[in-house]
Write a protein that holds these residues in place. Structure first.
Motif, short mmCIF file in Angstrom:
data_model
loop_
_atom_site.label_atom_id
_atom_site.label_comp_id
_atom_site.label_asym_id
_atom_site.label_seq_id
_atom_site.Cartn_x
_atom_site.Cartn_y
_atom_site.Cartn_z
N HIS A 20 0.77 -1.12 0.00
CA HIS A 20 -0.02 0.08 -0.03
C HIS A 20 0.78 1.31 0.12
O HIS A 20 2.11 1.11 0.36
CB HIS A 20 -0.84 0.03 1.29
N THR A 21 0.21 2.27 -0.47
CA THR A 21 0.95 3.57 -0.31
C THR A 21 1.50 4.00 1.14
O THR A 21 0.52 4.09 1.84
CB THR A 21 0.24 4.76 -0.97
N GLY A 22 2.61 4.22 1.13
CA GLY A 22 3.34 4.79 2.36
C GLY A 22 3.84 5.95 2.91
O GLY A 22 3.96 6.73 3.62
N VAL A 23 4.32 6.43 1.60
CA VAL A 23 5.19 7.81 1.42
C VAL A 23 4.24 8.75 0.46
O VAL A 23 4.13 8.17 -0.77
CB VAL A 23 6.40 7.68 1.26
N TYR A 24 4.04 9.95 0.81
CA TYR A 24 3.33 10.90 -0.15
C TYR A 24 3.82 12.20 -0.15
O TYR A 24 4.64 12.74 0.53
CB TYR A 24 1.72 11.18 0.68
N VAL A 25 3.77 12.88 -1.26
CA VAL A 25 4.16 14.10 -1.53
C VAL A 25 3.29 14.89 -2.04
O VAL A 25 2.22 14.81 -2.93
CB VAL A 25 5.33 14.27 -2.68
N TYR A 26 3.12 16.19 -1.62
CA TYR A 26 2.28 17.20 -1.93
C TYR A 26 2.91 18.53 -2.20
O TYR A 26 3.80 18.82 -1.73
CB TYR A 26 1.21 17.59 -0.75
N GLU A 27 2.39 19.44 -3.11
CA GLU A 27 2.80 20.71 -3.15
C GLU A 27 1.94 21.50 -2.18
O GLU A 27 0.72 21.16 -2.25
CB GLU A 27 2.50 21.20 -4.52
N PHE A 28 2.32 22.55 -1.55
CA PHE A 28 1.77 23.44 -0.66
C PHE A 28 1.55 24.91 -1.11
O PHE A 28 2.48 25.29 -1.42
CB PHE A 28 2.44 23.49 0.83
N ASN A 29 0.29 25.24 -1.27
CA ASN A 29 0.18 26.70 -1.73
C ASN A 29 0.27 27.66 -0.50
O ASN A 29 -0.75 27.83 0.23
CB ASN A 29 -1.13 26.79 -2.59
N GLU A 30 1.07 28.58 -0.47
CA GLU A 30 1.32 29.42 0.67
C GLU A 30 0.33 30.44 0.80
O GLU A 30 0.10 31.33 1.63
CB GLU A 30 2.75 30.07 0.71
N ALA A 31 -0.41 30.67 -0.74
CA ALA A 31 -1.41 31.81 -0.60
C ALA A 31 -2.63 31.26 -0.15
O ALA A 31 -3.54 32.01 0.50
CB ALA A 31 -1.43 32.21 -2.14
N THR A 32 -3.16 30.08 -0.59
CA THR A 32 -4.39 29.51 0.13
C THR A 32 -4.22 28.42 1.04
O THR A 32 -5.17 28.08 1.76
CB THR A 32 -4.87 28.71 -1.36
N GLY A 33 -2.97 28.05 1.39
CA GLY A 33 -3.14 27.05 2.55
C GLY A 33 -3.67 25.58 2.21
O GLY A 33 -3.68 24.81 2.82
N GLU A 34 -3.48 25.47 0.78
CA GLU A 34 -4.00 24.06 0.04
C GLU A 34 -2.91 22.92 -0.26
O GLU A 34 -1.63 23.44 -0.42
CB GLU A 34 -4.89 24.39 -1.07
N LEU A 35 -3.10 21.80 0.10
CA LEU A 35 -2.38 20.66 -0.43
C LEU A 35 -2.78 20.07 -1.43
O LEU A 35 -3.88 19.47 -1.50
CB LEU A 35 -2.27 19.86 1.04
N THR A 36 -1.96 19.93 -2.37
CA THR A 36 -2.12 19.16 -3.52
C THR A 36 -1.39 17.90 -4.02
O THR A 36 0.00 18.20 -4.00
CB THR A 36 -2.04 20.00 -4.92
N PRO A 37 -1.58 16.91 -3.96
CA PRO A 37 -0.89 15.53 -3.93
C PRO A 37 -0.17 15.56 -5.57
O PRO A 37 -0.63 16.11 -6.62
CB PRO A 37 -2.05 14.52 -4.03
N THR A 38 1.14 15.25 -5.19
CA THR A 38 1.89 15.28 -6.82
C THR A 38 2.72 13.73 -6.67
O THR A 38 2.78 13.41 -7.99
CB THR A 38 3.00 16.26 -6.74
#
Length: 362
Positions: A20-38
């Protein structure tokens, strides 16, 4: 000040089966505070702690392996990844067996020559080499801790929980929850060994877990899992010894429920210290006296999820991310630039059993 080309990536480790997936990467938007999976990686058993080397574009993750001689039939491994910040992707560089026990923490020397790993159930700390290309090398040295402390359930044997190098990179400091000791080893680079130096003795039943240094290098702060306190120490850089300054509760005076502390972090300017409470499910904040190392309570804030196993302050000091293991989420908090107080932004990301979260700019 960030430039338009910079990206803030977030890396998450979790409890997960190897398929199963164990390590995740996200981009963090410092303007909106949102996490987007990459990106995400599957293939490691319980990659519960990560170490990020942003300058070298490397990520290190621990994992569990099968072992005939290790406790509970488990051994440890470390995996090295190349970080591609432009795409927010990870590429596995290599993985190697390390200590003969299931690991719970992975650290790295600032000069990129060594990793450290500890096994809570195995009672040991190991020193591992890092190769020139950043890949995981060989196990160089192992120290098996011995003894116990006063809690018959949690301290019947050694339980080292983490290792951190001091600011000069001369000493490795190990928090042993089971022994109520904070153990200092000198890093001997000529022989690639850890040499025992001294122990700082914690209050019986405290259970030291994780450590953070003040930016001035004069003080270290340790969060104690079992008695829900933080201890401030004066740090002697020449000898690697710790002298207690103060111990302060992490919980409100009127809270009587079960609790176990987990992570500790300090602001980039050293003005504020934070710790996580699992049970009360909160982050505690203290103001730090940079001259004495003494702490003063500022606030408690809900983590908006159960069992905050880990949290981190993002580069720039504007946001904090909390990994709620039982809430299955990463929760985003804003940080007030003057007061240091955390405020829930309403933003979060769903993640299965997250237990480690780090952010880095590229």
């Amino acid at each position: 000040m960030t430039t338009p080309s910079e990206r803030l990536l977030v890396f998450v480790g979790s409890y997960a089966e190897s398929d199963h997936t164990g390590v995740y990467v996200y981009e963090f938007n410092e303007a909106t505070g949102e996490l987007t999976p990459t990106d995400a990686f599957t293939g490691l058993q319980n990659p519960t702690f990560l170490n990020v080397d942003a300058d070298a574009r490397r990520l290190y993750a621990l994992g569990e392996t099968v072992s005939e001689t290790g406790p509970k039939g488990k051994g440890g491994e470390a995996a090295a990844f190349v970080i591609n910040p432009e795409e927010g992707k990870l590429e596995l560089l290599n993985r190697a067996r390390t200590i003969d026990g299931p690991p719970c923490h992975i650290g790295r020397s600032a000069d990129r020559r060594y990793l450290t790993m500890v096994s809570y159930h195995g009672g040991m700390v190991g020193l591992i080499s890092i190769k020139e290309d950043g890949s995981v090398g060989e196990l160089l040295d192992v120290h098996q801790h011995e003894g116990h402390s006063v809690d018959p359930q949690n301290q019947d044997r050694p339980h080292p929980h983490s290792t951190f190098f001091d600011p000069a990179g001369k000493y490795a400091i190990v928090q042993d929850l089971g022994l109520d000791r904070v153990r200092t080893y000198e890093l001997l680079q000529d022989s690639n060994e850890l040499k025992f130096v001294s122990d700082a003795i914690s209050t019986p039943g405290a259970g030291p877990r994780h450590l953070v240094f003040h930016p001035n290098g004069k003080f270290a702060f340790i969060i104690n899992e079992l008695n829900s306190t933080v201890t401030a120490y004066q740090y002697a850089a020449a000898t690697g010894t710790l002298t207690e300054v103060q111990t302060i509760p992490t919980l409100p005076a009127d809270y009587n429920g079960a609790n176990g502390c987990a992570e500790i972090a300090i602001s980039e300017d050293g003005r504020y210290l934070y710790g996580s409470n699992r049970g009360h499910d909160s982050i505690v904040q203290y103001a730090v006296n940079a001259d004495t190392g003494e702490l003063t309570l500022v606030q408690h804030v809900s983590t908006e999820g159960g069992h905050p196993r880990h949290f981190s302050l993002l580069p720039g000091g504007r946001y904090a991310l909390v990994a709620n293991r039982d809430g299955n989420n990463i929760v985003v908090f804003s940080i007030d630039g003057e007061s240091g107080k955390l405020t829930y932004t309403g933003k979060s990301a769903d993640v299965s059993k997250p237990v480690c979260v780090w952010g880095a700019r590229f």
